[in-house]
Design a protein around this motif. Structure first.
Motif, PDB file in Angstrom:
ATOM      1  N   ASN B   7       3.908 -10.449  -5.557  1.00 37.33           N
ATOM      2  CA  ASN B   7       2.695  -9.776  -5.077  1.00 37.33           C
ATOM      3  C   ASN B   7       2.636  -9.688  -3.555  1.00 37.33           C
ATOM      4  N   GLY B   9       4.159  -8.525   0.403  1.00 31.18           N
ATOM      5  CA  GLY B   9       4.891  -7.440   1.064  1.00 31.18           C
ATOM      6  C   GLY B   9       4.720  -6.138   0.304  1.00 31.18           C
ATOM      7  N   PRO B  10       5.799  -5.363   0.157  1.00 28.27           N
ATOM      8  CA  PRO B  10       5.693  -4.083  -0.559  1.00 28.27           C
ATOM      9  C   PRO B  10       5.202  -4.272  -1.993  1.00 28.27           C
ATOM     10  N   ARG B  12       2.719  -5.756  -2.938  1.00 28.98           N
ATOM     11  CA  ARG B  12       1.272  -5.586  -2.944  1.00 28.98           C
ATOM     12  C   ARG B  12       0.901  -4.139  -3.283  1.00 28.98           C
ATOM     13  N   ILE B  13       1.661  -3.193  -2.715  1.00 30.89           N
ATOM     14  CA  ILE B  13       1.408  -1.779  -3.004  1.00 30.89           C
ATOM     15  C   ILE B  13       1.821  -1.464  -4.443  1.00 30.89           C
ATOM     16  N   VAL B  15       1.714  -3.415  -7.012  1.00 25.54           N
ATOM     17  CA  VAL B  15       0.640  -3.888  -7.887  1.00 25.54           C
ATOM     18  C   VAL B  15      -0.512  -2.889  -7.892  1.00 25.54           C
ATOM     19  N   ALA B  62       0.741  -9.185 -10.254  1.00 25.71           N
ATOM     20  CA  ALA B  62      -0.278  -9.641  -9.306  1.00 25.71           C
ATOM     21  C   ALA B  62      -0.291 -11.159  -9.183  1.00 25.71           C
TER      22      ALA B  62
END
Lengths: 122, 140
Positions: B7, B9-10, B12-13, B15, B62
């Motif tokens: 979840n 770095g990238p 996060r996007i 998710v 997540a």
């Protein structure tokens, strides 16, 4: 009154997505302007939820009111969830990118709302 | 087991994209199944299955350290979109009603095909970095 508000909401979402994409491309974290833009979007969505439910008899007679209400409620709830997910990474561009994704998804939902209001099958 | 942080770095996007897609697929399939109840056609049931798996994949990504669940659900989405995509071209009559997976996800801008590929690439890279940081113990 619902349609002008939807267009205003769409414009705010476009600004959020565009400015967010600019910041992400520049490698920047979430800034104050982006945060206030997100707050403005949430306020407009709450207004749209109230106005939409109060005036839905003015919509096309064929409008599916259940789907219409589900979209409005879903948007009002999804925005703060996306916001918290984004603010958990306030240090890098990836938090900013989350808001770009969320704004794009909400923009699609706003277009669907306008279509529903006009009586297109949904 | 070391956390591999799917979840961060990238991720996060990724998710966020999975979340948007889980919301869209779930909402639409609830409507389709509810309106066609008690005889939902096969495509609607497949869409509902795809939606449930998206929700599980989103939660697994997540949480950050659920590599196996993420791998299983994302792999399932890739197999689903390939199998149903092929099937929908061969047996067009049965797939008159569109699913998330029909025609390799055409109705959703091919996101159902692209997303699991990105997801698997991301899982591989995050598994590698956690292997490095944990001194060689594999967590997949």
């Amino acid at each position: 009154m619902f349609l002008p508000l939807s267009y205003l909401l769409g414009a705010a979402l476009l600004a959020l997505a565009g400015y967010g994409a600019f910041l992400t491309a520049r490698g920047r974290a979430i800034d104050n302007a982006l945060f206030y833009l997100l707050c403005a979007v949430e306020v407009l969505m709450i207004l749209a939820l109230v106005l939409g439910l109060v005036t839905w008899n003015e919509a096309d007679a064929q409008m599916n009111k259940g789907v219409f209400a589900a979209y409005l409620i879903g948007m009002v709830i999804a925005t703060p969830i996306a916001g918290f997910w984004a603010f958990a990474d306030r240090e890098t561009r990836w938090g900013t990118g989350v808001l770009v994704v969320a704004a794009t998804g909400l923009l699609v939902m706003t277009v669907r709302l306008v279509q529903l209001w006009g009586g297109y099958a949904g | 087991m070391p956390g591999s942080r799917t979840n961060a770095g990238p991720g996060r996007i990724l998710v966020a994209v999975y979340g948007v897609f889980a919301l869209a697929a779930t909402g639409r399939s609830i409507m389709q199944v509810a309106q066609s109840w008690p005889d939902p056609p096969l495509p609607y049931l497949l869409s509902a299955l795809a939606a449930v798996v998206y929700v599980i994949a989103t939660v697994a990504l997540a949480m950050g350290d659920r590599l196996r669940v993420a791998l299983a659900t994302i792999g399932f989405e890739l197999l689903g979109v390939l199998a149903v995509g092929t099937w929908s071209y061969l047996d067009a009559d049965r797939f008159h009603d569109k699913t998330v997976w029909s025609h390799f996800g055409q109705g959703y801008g091919y996101v159902p095909l692209i997303l699991p590929i990105l997801g698997l690439l991301w899982l591989r890279s995050s598994a590698r970095s956690s292997t490095r940081s944990a001194g060689g113990s594999r967590s997949v």
